[in-house]
Design a protein around this motif. Structure first.
Motif, PDB file in Angstrom:
ATOM      1  N   PRO A  37       0.820  -1.209   0.000  1.00  0.00           N
ATOM      2  CA  PRO A  37       0.000   0.000   0.000  1.00  0.00           C
ATOM      3  C   PRO A  37       0.856   1.262   0.000  1.00  0.00           C
ATOM      4  O   PRO A  37       1.744   1.421   0.824  1.00  0.00           O
ATOM      5  CB  PRO A  37      -0.822  -0.121   1.279  1.00  0.00           C
ATOM      6  N   MET A  38       0.551   2.136  -0.948  1.00  0.00           N
ATOM      7  CA  MET A  38       1.329   3.361  -1.113  1.00  0.00           C
ATOM      8  C   MET A  38       1.295   4.224   0.143  1.00  0.00           C
ATOM      9  O   MET A  38       2.239   4.931   0.446  1.00  0.00           O
ATOM     10  CB  MET A  38       0.753   4.184  -2.260  1.00  0.00           C
ATOM     11  N   VAL A  39       0.197   4.161   0.879  1.00  0.00           N
ATOM     12  CA  VAL A  39       0.024   5.050   2.011  1.00  0.00           C
ATOM     13  C   VAL A  39       1.120   4.823   3.056  1.00  0.00           C
ATOM     14  O   VAL A  39       1.504   5.732   3.782  1.00  0.00           O
ATOM     15  CB  VAL A  39      -1.389   4.898   2.623  1.00  0.00           C
ATOM     16  N   ALA A  40       1.679   3.596   3.094  1.00  0.00           N
ATOM     17  CA  ALA A  40       2.702   3.286   4.081  1.00  0.00           C
ATOM     18  C   ALA A  40       4.031   3.969   3.766  1.00  0.00           C
ATOM     19  O   ALA A  40       4.872   4.109   4.640  1.00  0.00           O
ATOM     20  CB  ALA A  40       2.898   1.776   4.187  1.00  0.00           C
ATOM     21  N   GLY A  41       4.220   4.384   2.528  1.00  0.00           N
ATOM     22  CA  GLY A  41       5.460   5.069   2.181  1.00  0.00           C
ATOM     23  C   GLY A  41       5.310   6.578   2.144  1.00  0.00           C
ATOM     24  O   GLY A  41       6.272   7.303   1.900  1.00  0.00           O
ATOM     25  N   LEU A  50       4.667   8.969   4.436  1.00  0.00           N
ATOM     26  CA  LEU A  50       5.343   9.840   5.412  1.00  0.00           C
ATOM     27  C   LEU A  50       6.829  10.022   5.110  1.00  0.00           C
ATOM     28  O   LEU A  50       7.294  11.161   5.028  1.00  0.00           O
ATOM     29  CB  LEU A  50       5.124   9.300   6.829  1.00  0.00           C
TER      30      LEU A  50
END
Lengths: 311, 305
Positions: free
Chosen positions: B148-152, B154
């Protein structure tokens, strides 16, 4: 097929230099991907163990598993895990079943099949934010949306326009509204993959079965469905991977309110509004682990499809 | 597996002819079958139109004036007008859509170009003169797409902030390149693998170097696939919202981010919301319809042909 053969035949004769010549064209893409995707994930992993809230810049330090403990005890976070699961499973199941029915219909020859196929794909091609906006404002809006407008019109046919039910869809069924919009967008995706599967069926065998007297249901049950199994699995798994990550529809239709915040939205909020970098990263790592579990099944399915291709 | 619809149907017809059908079929059976085909065709049409309905509604609403768009029950026969489009593009109320549209065009085209430059040689190394363990490399690309892109998000934000790259077109080009490169490598490999090796070898026996072989043989033969790959990369970059909304703000925000300014707008702007949605979706619709046949290959990460 031919690539595999040359691969084996020429292995031993490869000198070191020519091996590098072979590798060279691959390296730019490989190095780019490693830098741009792997490094941020390692960084996320590191930050997930750090006590780091941007609002308290003087209190940054190693926090062991505190962030993970926070993720697993935070009610909002837990609720968003449940929401993510419900949202993903509901959208994947409904759009998979609808997609299967439509793929079977479109696999048959009929007048204007190409045209129907083209307009069926269209929902998938609307920019996701635009699709969600249109569902929110033009279709589900309680006072002027298409859905309630149609209800007024139908009741009007019987002379009771004023007493037509006018539910506020997004407020009363927030998750349902998001699911409806996503099912509309994702059914064409499922349909396309399953249609590709249907068109890869060995038609001569099916024709032989038909001549032997098998009826349509028997052919579907014992030939089409087993053949489609891999495609059904792949469509479901890819759907899961894309939909677990869904942000656009949740952001647009409810802004995560009314109990519809899924994990990506909650992470976005933890990071962007609460500025808790550590906790957002821990949540990110949890999502990655969840996705990896689904991904191993995807990889297995894909590699069995590749084997089939090579045969 | 990769045969086209028409090709396979032609096969079915010829098989039926060869089999001497209708074997044991009576005329009444054939009529019944024809009736069934017609009624299933009608059902397919109805379902297709239902799915297309919201898009038609979107278009109709965008062509009504704000007062005739927001009526209950809907007024289908109100006079049509392009005023909402004029309002949207002329920005007589609200911000101009041109800067975000130009940003989206440059990011999508820029990243698509880089993706092609990186993925064409990679596909060559994976399909035509495969490196050892090529399938492991393929699966590495695939796994990057599944995380998942959201994990990268930050770390990308923090690194970009450190490097002073926040709110720049260049940063988004890099992000979108990384998003699309694995898909492109998978698609491109399957297109390159379809080129018969004999043709390439023949060219090289005739003394053509690698670049000449590429220019004269590989690129022309794979060009439909290359174009489809480019269109799909363009679509995915154009549609992206999460990274654009976090990493861009005042100067390099994209068309989807611009659309989110309509999220809370109330009925007064219904027609404009629809006009904006249509206008911003138009490039994607055009690219998608053009790449229709290869779309599934891109969507399934090249796993299905």
């Amino acid at each position: 097929m031919s690539t595999a053969v040359t691969l084996n035949a020429s292995h031993q004769t490869l000198s070191r230099a020519s091996a590098w010549a072979r590798r060279a064209p691959l390296l730019p893409a490989l190095i780019f991907m490693i830098i741009v995707t792997q490094l941020p994930f390692v960084a996320t992993l590191v930050i997930s163990f750090v006590r780091w809230n941007a609002l308290y810049p003087n209190d940054i330090g190693f926090g062991w598993f505190a962030n993970y403990a926070a993720v697993f005890t935070d009610q909002a976070m837990l609720k968003s895990v449940i929401t993510t699961v419900i949202l993903t499973v509901a959208v994947v199941l409904v759009s998979l079943i609808l997609g299967l029915v439509i793929a079977i219909l479109l696999d048959r020859k009929f007048f204007g099949r190409g045209f129907v196929r083209t307009i069926m794909i269209a929902p998938f091609l609307i920019v996701p934010v635009a699709a969600a906006l249109v569902w929110k404002h033009a279709i589900l809006n309680p006072s002027y949306g298409l859905l309630n407008g149609t209800l007024t019109w139908i009741w009007g046919l019987f002379g009771h326009a004023a007493s037509a039910p006018q539910p506020d869809w997004v407020s009363s069924q927030p998750l349902g509204a998001i699911i409806a919009a996503l099912v509309w967008q994702w059914t064409p995706f499922m349909m396309l993959i399953l249609l590709a599967g249907l068109q890869g069926r060995p038609l001569d065998v099916i024709e032989a079965a038909r001549i032997d007297g098998a009826d349509e249901w028997q052919i579907f049950r014992h030939m089409t469905l087993p053949h489609l199994r891999q495609y059904l699995e792949l469509a479901a798994l890819l759907g899961c991977i894309y939909l677990v990550q869904n942000f656009d529809a949740v952001f647009t239709i409810t802004s995560g309110g009314l109990g519809t915040a899924n994990l990506p939205y909650t992470i976005y909020q933890t990071f962007f509004e609460a500025h808790d970098y550590g906790q957002a990263s821990a949540a990110g790592v949890v999502v990655v682990i969840g996705s990896m579990i689904i991904a191993t099944f995807v990889l297995r399915t894909v590699s069995s499809l590749l084997k089939e291709e090579k045969r | 597996m990769s045969a086209t619809i028409t090709g396979e149907r032609a096969d079915a017809a010829s098989i039926r002819r060869r089999a001497g059908a209708p074997v044991g079929r009576t005329a009444s059976m054939r009529t019944r079958e024809r009736r069934r085909t017609v009624s299933l065709g009608i059902i397919a049409w109805v379902i297709g139109l239902i799915f297309f309905g919201p898009i038609v509604w979107m278009l109709l609403t965008s062509l009504h004036s704000e007062t005739t768009a927001a009526t209950n029950p809907p007024n289908l026969f109100a006079p049509l007008t392009l005023s909402s489009y004029a309002n949207f593009f002329g920005a007589s109320s609200g911000a101009s859509p041109w800067p975000p549209l130009i940003n989206s065009v440059s990011m999508s085209l820029g990243s698509t170009a880089i993706v092609l430059i990186l993925s064409i040689p990679a596909a060559y190394a994976l399909a035509i003169r495969p490196v050892r363990k090529w399938s492991d490399v393929m699966f590495f690309f695939l796994t990057t797409k599944m995380l998942p892109m959201v994990a990268g998000l930050l770390p990308v934000y923090l690194i970009a902030k450190q490097l002073g790259l926040l709110d720049t077109v260049g940063l988004m080009v890099i992000i979108y390149t990384s998003m699309n490169l694995p898909i492109a490598v998978w698609m491109m490999r399957s297109f390159f693998a379809e080129i018969p090796l004999e043709v390439i070898e023949a060219a090289q026996v005739d003394g053509a170097g690698l670049l000449l072989t590429f220019r004269r043989i590989i690129i022309p033969l794979a060009s439909p696939g290359i174009i489809a790959t480019a269109l799909i990369c363009f679509i995915f970059s154009w549609n992206e919202l999460l990274f654009a909304s976090v990493l861009t703000s005042t100067t390099s925000y994209t068309a989807p981010v611009f659309l989110t300014s309509f999220v809370t707008s109330e009925g007064l702007f219904l027609s404009k919301v629809c006009a904006a949605s249509i206008a911003i979706s138009l490039p994607v619709l055009a690219a998608g319809f053009a790449a229709q046949d290869k779309l599934v290959q891109g969507l399934s990460l090249g796993a299905i042909k």
